[in-house]
Design a protein around this motif. Structure first.
Motif, PDB file in Angstrom:
ATOM      1  N   LEU A 152      38.477  52.448  43.096  1.00 34.32           N
ATOM      2  CA  LEU A 152      38.203  51.200  42.398  1.00 34.32           C
ATOM      3  C   LEU A 152      36.718  51.029  42.125  1.00 34.32           C
ATOM      4  O   LEU A 152      36.317  50.686  41.027  1.00 34.32           O
ATOM      5  CB  LEU A 152      38.739  50.010  43.201  1.00 34.32           C
ATOM      6  CG  LEU A 152      38.562  48.641  42.574  1.00 34.32           C
ATOM      7  CD1 LEU A 152      39.286  48.573  41.227  1.00 34.32           C
ATOM      8  CD2 LEU A 152      39.049  47.560  43.498  1.00 34.32           C
ATOM      9  N   ASP A 153      35.870  51.327  43.121  1.00 32.93           N
ATOM     10  CA  ASP A 153      34.423  51.171  42.921  1.00 32.93           C
ATOM     11  C   ASP A 153      33.914  52.082  41.817  1.00 32.93           C
ATOM     12  O   ASP A 153      33.058  51.706  41.027  1.00 32.93           O
ATOM     13  CB  ASP A 153      33.667  51.450  44.220  1.00 32.93           C
ATOM     14  CG  ASP A 153      33.805  50.314  45.213  1.00 32.93           C
ATOM     15  OD1 ASP A 153      34.138  49.191  44.777  1.00 32.93           O
ATOM     16  OD2 ASP A 153      33.586  50.550  46.410  1.00 32.93           O
TER      17      ASP A 153
ATOM     18  N   LEU B 193      35.167  50.592  38.443  1.00 34.79           N
ATOM     19  CA  LEU B 193      34.484  49.349  38.093  1.00 34.79           C
ATOM     20  C   LEU B 193      33.018  49.581  37.754  1.00 34.79           C
ATOM     21  O   LEU B 193      32.463  48.910  36.900  1.00 34.79           O
ATOM     22  CB  LEU B 193      34.587  48.345  39.242  1.00 34.79           C
ATOM     23  CG  LEU B 193      35.970  47.774  39.519  1.00 34.79           C
ATOM     24  CD1 LEU B 193      35.921  46.851  40.721  1.00 34.79           C
ATOM     25  CD2 LEU B 193      36.541  47.067  38.312  1.00 34.79           C
ATOM     26  N   GLY B 194      32.401  50.545  38.406  1.00 37.42           N
ATOM     27  CA  GLY B 194      30.987  50.801  38.184  1.00 37.42           C
ATOM     28  C   GLY B 194      30.667  51.207  36.766  1.00 37.42           C
ATOM     29  O   GLY B 194      29.559  50.985  36.292  1.00 37.42           O
TER      30      GLY B 194
ATOM     31  N   SER C 105      30.344  45.046  35.357  1.00 37.38           N
ATOM     32  CA  SER C 105      31.091  45.488  36.536  1.00 37.38           C
ATOM     33  C   SER C 105      30.811  44.629  37.768  1.00 37.38           C
ATOM     34  O   SER C 105      31.661  44.505  38.631  1.00 37.38           O
ATOM     35  CB  SER C 105      30.807  46.956  36.831  1.00 37.38           C
ATOM     36  OG  SER C 105      29.444  47.144  37.108  1.00 37.38           O
ATOM     37  N   ARG C 106      29.656  44.036  37.827  1.00 36.80           N
ATOM     38  CA  ARG C 106      29.343  43.156  38.957  1.00 36.80           C
ATOM     39  C   ARG C 106      30.332  41.995  39.005  1.00 36.80           C
ATOM     40  O   ARG C 106      30.810  41.607  40.069  1.00 36.80           O
ATOM     41  CB  ARG C 106      27.908  42.653  38.825  1.00 36.80           C
ATOM     42  CG  ARG C 106      27.473  41.810  39.967  1.00 36.80           C
ATOM     43  CD  ARG C 106      25.990  41.521  39.880  1.00 36.80           C
ATOM     44  NE  ARG C 106      25.715  40.331  40.641  1.00 36.80           N
ATOM     45  CZ  ARG C 106      24.932  39.361  40.247  1.00 36.80           C
ATOM     46  NH1 ARG C 106      24.313  39.437  39.099  1.00 36.80           N
ATOM     47  NH2 ARG C 106      24.747  38.315  40.992  1.00 36.80           N
TER      48      ARG C 106
ATOM     49  N   ARG D 298      33.721  43.155  40.308  1.00 39.33           N
ATOM     50  CA  ARG D 298      33.748  43.332  41.758  1.00 39.33           C
ATOM     51  C   ARG D 298      34.027  42.013  42.466  1.00 39.33           C
ATOM     52  O   ARG D 298      34.670  41.981  43.502  1.00 39.33           O
ATOM     53  CB  ARG D 298      32.435  43.928  42.242  1.00 39.33           C
ATOM     54  CG  ARG D 298      32.351  45.408  42.017  1.00 39.33           C
ATOM     55  CD  ARG D 298      31.223  46.027  42.844  1.00 39.33           C
ATOM     56  NE  ARG D 298      31.166  47.444  42.581  1.00 39.33           N
ATOM     57  CZ  ARG D 298      30.455  47.999  41.613  1.00 39.33           C
ATOM     58  NH1 ARG D 298      29.712  47.252  40.827  1.00 39.33           N
ATOM     59  NH2 ARG D 298      30.463  49.304  41.438  1.00 39.33           N
TER      60      ARG D 298
ATOM     61  N   ALA E 139      37.818  41.634  42.337  1.00 39.76           N
ATOM     62  CA  ALA E 139      38.643  42.753  42.798  1.00 39.76           C
ATOM     63  C   ALA E 139      39.523  42.416  43.992  1.00 39.76           C
ATOM     64  O   ALA E 139      40.613  42.981  44.128  1.00 39.76           O
ATOM     65  CB  ALA E 139      37.758  43.953  43.129  1.00 39.76           C
ATOM     66  N   ASP E 140      39.124  41.515  44.856  1.00 39.89           N
ATOM     67  CA  ASP E 140      39.895  41.206  46.060  1.00 39.89           C
ATOM     68  C   ASP E 140      40.838  40.025  45.896  1.00 39.89           C
ATOM     69  O   ASP E 140      41.496  39.621  46.856  1.00 39.89           O
ATOM     70  CB  ASP E 140      38.955  40.936  47.234  1.00 39.89           C
ATOM     71  CG  ASP E 140      38.255  42.198  47.700  1.00 39.89           C
ATOM     72  OD1 ASP E 140      38.835  43.292  47.529  1.00 39.89           O
ATOM     73  OD2 ASP E 140      37.134  42.096  48.232  1.00 39.89           O
TER      74      ASP E 140
END
Length: 108
Positions: free
Chosen positions: A10-11, A14-15, A20-21, A24, A27-28
């Motif tokens: 995932l990181d 997303l990066g 992307s920030r 993040r 994401a949870d």
């Protein structure tokens, strides 16, 4: 991809995205995924007459792909598989971004 160890992390995914920030931060957040096999309309009397062994015919052919929904929005289509004696869904087709956004806008 038969082994999830080959799946992108995932990181990493997303990066590479613009903003992307912000992704993040989201994401949870848990979302509800469901799979729709089909549907039908029944009168209340028909529902009350249902008993063990009753069969309700749905509006989808048995060879059609199933709708994969996240929070009520179509995101993909897939087929049923079994994994360690449990049901699973193999994604066969991902919905276009336009189709996914139309579902979000319709609920708004």
């Amino acid at each position: 991809m038969s082994d999830m160890s080959e799946a992108p992390k995932l990181d990493d995914a997303l990066g590479s995205l613009p903003g992307s920030r912000n992704f993040r931060l989201l994401a949870d957040i848990p979302v509800r995924m469901s799979v729709e096999v089909g549907s039908t309309s029944l009168k209340l009397a028909e529902v009350m007459d249902l008993a063990e062994g009753s069969i309700v015919e749905l509006d989808r052919q048995s060879d059609e792909l199933l709708d994969i929904m996240v929070n009520g929005t179509l995101i993909a289509k897939g087929e049923v598989v079994t994994v360690n004696n449990r049901y699973g869904i193999r994604i066969v087709e991902v919905a276009t971004a336009e189709a996914r956004m139309a579902g979000v806008e319709r609920r708004g």
